[in-house]
Write a protein that holds these residues in place. Sequence first.
Motif, PDB file in Angstrom:
ATOM      1  N   THR A 111       0.818  -1.216   0.000  1.00  0.00           N
ATOM      2  CA  THR A 111       0.000   0.000   0.000  1.00  0.00           C
ATOM      3  C   THR A 111       0.856   1.272   0.000  1.00  0.00           C
ATOM      4  O   THR A 111       0.602   2.192  -0.786  1.00  0.00           O
ATOM      5  CB  THR A 111      -0.943   0.010   1.227  1.00  0.00           C
ATOM      6  OG1 THR A 111      -1.683  -1.215   1.210  1.00  0.00           O
ATOM      7  CG2 THR A 111      -1.903   1.178   1.186  1.00  0.00           C
ATOM      8  N   ALA A 112       1.890   1.305   0.846  1.00  0.00           N
ATOM      9  CA  ALA A 112       2.701   2.516   0.973  1.00  0.00           C
ATOM     10  C   ALA A 112       3.500   2.816  -0.295  1.00  0.00           C
ATOM     11  O   ALA A 112       3.934   3.950  -0.505  1.00  0.00           O
ATOM     12  CB  ALA A 112       3.640   2.391   2.163  1.00  0.00           C
ATOM     13  N   ALA A 113       3.720   1.820  -1.146  1.00  0.00           N
ATOM     14  CA  ALA A 113       4.530   2.012  -2.353  1.00  0.00           C
ATOM     15  C   ALA A 113       3.708   2.527  -3.536  1.00  0.00           C
ATOM     16  O   ALA A 113       4.260   2.939  -4.552  1.00  0.00           O
ATOM     17  CB  ALA A 113       5.224   0.712  -2.738  1.00  0.00           C
ATOM     18  N   ALA A 155      -6.526  -2.822  -8.500  1.00  0.00           N
ATOM     19  CA  ALA A 155      -5.671  -3.630  -9.371  1.00  0.00           C
ATOM     20  C   ALA A 155      -4.212  -3.606  -8.943  1.00  0.00           C
ATOM     21  O   ALA A 155      -3.393  -4.355  -9.470  1.00  0.00           O
ATOM     22  CB  ALA A 155      -5.796  -3.141 -10.815  1.00  0.00           C
ATOM     23  N   LEU A 156      -3.881  -2.749  -8.003  1.00  0.00           N
ATOM     24  CA  LEU A 156      -2.483  -2.551  -7.620  1.00  0.00           C
ATOM     25  C   LEU A 156      -2.213  -2.912  -6.170  1.00  0.00           C
ATOM     26  O   LEU A 156      -1.184  -3.502  -5.838  1.00  0.00           O
ATOM     27  CB  LEU A 156      -2.091  -1.068  -7.813  1.00  0.00           C
ATOM     28  CG  LEU A 156      -2.303  -0.470  -9.202  1.00  0.00           C
ATOM     29  CD1 LEU A 156      -2.137   1.051  -9.152  1.00  0.00           C
ATOM     30  CD2 LEU A 156      -1.339  -1.076 -10.209  1.00  0.00           C
ATOM     31  N   ASP A 157      -3.139  -2.544  -5.283  1.00  0.00           N
ATOM     32  CA  ASP A 157      -2.897  -2.541  -3.842  1.00  0.00           C
ATOM     33  C   ASP A 157      -2.934  -3.953  -3.255  1.00  0.00           C
ATOM     34  O   ASP A 157      -3.976  -4.599  -3.218  1.00  0.00           O
ATOM     35  CB  ASP A 157      -3.962  -1.656  -3.182  1.00  0.00           C
ATOM     36  CG  ASP A 157      -3.615  -1.327  -1.739  1.00  0.00           C
ATOM     37  OD1 ASP A 157      -2.812  -2.058  -1.122  1.00  0.00           O
ATOM     38  OD2 ASP A 157      -4.167  -0.337  -1.229  1.00  0.00           O
ATOM     39  N   GLY A 158      -1.771  -4.396  -2.779  1.00  0.00           N
ATOM     40  CA  GLY A 158      -1.674  -5.729  -2.191  1.00  0.00           C
ATOM     41  C   GLY A 158      -1.639  -5.720  -0.670  1.00  0.00           C
ATOM     42  O   GLY A 158      -1.243  -6.710  -0.055  1.00  0.00           O
ATOM     43  N   GLY A 159      -2.021  -4.593  -0.058  1.00  0.00           N
ATOM     44  CA  GLY A 159      -2.029  -4.519   1.404  1.00  0.00           C
ATOM     45  C   GLY A 159      -0.654  -4.178   1.957  1.00  0.00           C
ATOM     46  O   GLY A 159       0.277  -3.882   1.200  1.00  0.00           O
ATOM     47  N   GLN A 187      -2.188 -12.493  -2.741  1.00  0.00           N
ATOM     48  CA  GLN A 187      -1.437 -13.731  -3.044  1.00  0.00           C
ATOM     49  C   GLN A 187      -1.691 -14.791  -1.970  1.00  0.00           C
ATOM     50  O   GLN A 187      -1.831 -15.975  -2.284  1.00  0.00           O
ATOM     51  CB  GLN A 187       0.063 -13.450  -3.126  1.00  0.00           C
ATOM     52  CG  GLN A 187       0.454 -12.646  -4.358  1.00  0.00           C
ATOM     53  CD  GLN A 187       1.955 -12.560  -4.543  1.00  0.00           C
ATOM     54  OE1 GLN A 187       2.728 -13.101  -3.756  1.00  0.00           O
ATOM     55  NE2 GLN A 187       2.366 -11.868  -5.591  1.00  0.00           N
ATOM     56  N   ARG A 188      -1.733 -14.356  -0.706  1.00  0.00           N
ATOM     57  CA  ARG A 188      -1.986 -15.311   0.382  1.00  0.00           C
ATOM     58  C   ARG A 188      -3.301 -16.043   0.163  1.00  0.00           C
ATOM     59  O   ARG A 188      -3.386 -17.261   0.325  1.00  0.00           O
ATOM     60  CB  ARG A 188      -2.053 -14.562   1.726  1.00  0.00           C
ATOM     61  CG  ARG A 188      -0.815 -14.705   2.522  1.00  0.00           C
ATOM     62  CD  ARG A 188      -0.949 -14.048   3.909  1.00  0.00           C
ATOM     63  NE  ARG A 188       0.342 -13.461   4.155  1.00  0.00           N
ATOM     64  CZ  ARG A 188       0.658 -12.180   4.003  1.00  0.00           C
ATOM     65  NH1 ARG A 188      -0.276 -11.293   3.741  1.00  0.00           N
ATOM     66  NH2 ARG A 188       1.891 -11.780   4.149  1.00  0.00           N
ATOM     67  N   ARG A 189      -4.333 -15.293  -0.208  1.00  0.00           N
ATOM     68  CA  ARG A 189      -5.656 -15.897  -0.417  1.00  0.00           C
ATOM     69  C   ARG A 189      -5.660 -16.763  -1.680  1.00  0.00           C
ATOM     70  O   ARG A 189      -6.314 -17.804  -1.721  1.00  0.00           O
ATOM     71  CB  ARG A 189      -6.725 -14.809  -0.496  1.00  0.00           C
ATOM     72  CG  ARG A 189      -6.886 -14.058   0.837  1.00  0.00           C
ATOM     73  CD  ARG A 189      -7.876 -12.900   0.710  1.00  0.00           C
ATOM     74  NE  ARG A 189      -9.106 -13.349   0.103  1.00  0.00           N
ATOM     75  CZ  ARG A 189      -9.805 -12.654  -0.794  1.00  0.00           C
ATOM     76  NH1 ARG A 189      -9.416 -11.473  -1.180  1.00  0.00           N
ATOM     77  NH2 ARG A 189     -10.903 -13.154  -1.292  1.00  0.00           N
ATOM     78  N   VAL A 190      -4.928 -16.315  -2.694  1.00  0.00           N
ATOM     79  CA  VAL A 190      -4.845 -17.100  -3.935  1.00  0.00           C
ATOM     80  C   VAL A 190      -4.203 -18.457  -3.645  1.00  0.00           C
ATOM     81  O   VAL A 190      -4.714 -19.505  -4.049  1.00  0.00           O
ATOM     82  CB  VAL A 190      -4.033 -16.346  -5.018  1.00  0.00           C
ATOM     83  CG1 VAL A 190      -3.644 -17.270  -6.162  1.00  0.00           C
ATOM     84  CG2 VAL A 190      -4.809 -15.143  -5.530  1.00  0.00           C
TER      85      VAL A 190
END
Length: 254
Positions: free
Chosen positions: A162-164, A180-184, A191-194
Amino acid sequence: VFAEEEAQLLLGAAAGSAEELERLVVARVGGMPLEPLLGWAEFCGLRIVVEPGVFVPRRRTELLAECALEAVRSSVHATAGDAVAAVDLCCGTGAVGAVLQARGGGRVEVHAADLDAAAVANARRNIRPPENVHEGDLYDALPERLRGRVDVLAVNAPYVPTAAIATMPPEARDHEAAMALDGGDDGLDIQRRVVAGASGWLSPRGVLLIETSEEQSPLTAALLREAGLLPEIRRDDDRDATIVIGRTGTTQFL
Ligand code: GLN
């Protein structure tokens, strides 16, 4: 794309209309990415339809598409006549799925899914039949009959911490959906959920392929290992592309 080439592309898109050219140039100078202005992006030699607001297919993601294609071909080779099922999860424009469909040979059945309705509408213009593009949250979007039957699961889930996001170019920051960008926090939330859900959907010979960053790749690989998949990291420096491939214990090829 270099500036001169970009100017040529915009001239082509304006098709002789000075007004249209003016509109395109003003939008481009205002930070709109080139691809939705043209209405397409080149990806693995294909022309992919790109609509405004949808994540633009990146050059780096060609590595994911190429390796997924390799997995599709191995799967076709390993099966005598059955259809091979491939899924482009978090599909955006559906560029990866479109490559698998165009180059995977007639036996591959391609599905795609995205949470964003705009992405789903866009992907329906790149993947046939359009009903194979499903709207919903990760696996919830997929038809039940694919459970345990997915031979190739290709995923470019959002992985930017998020910060990036604030450090991304304005084309992405201001003109692509944050979704589409924010991975937390650490970029790995989706990815963890995937990865956690993958084994329920993969076939016994199924292969999971996930795009990630070089920095995050050991963490992505660890997620796969925890889920009982054998991870392999592939890196292409020229395209600044990194993917992690996960194979089920029973997969003997690739
Ligand atoms: N940094 C990546 C890119 O712009 C973001 C891709 C993603 O989150 N899936 O290509």
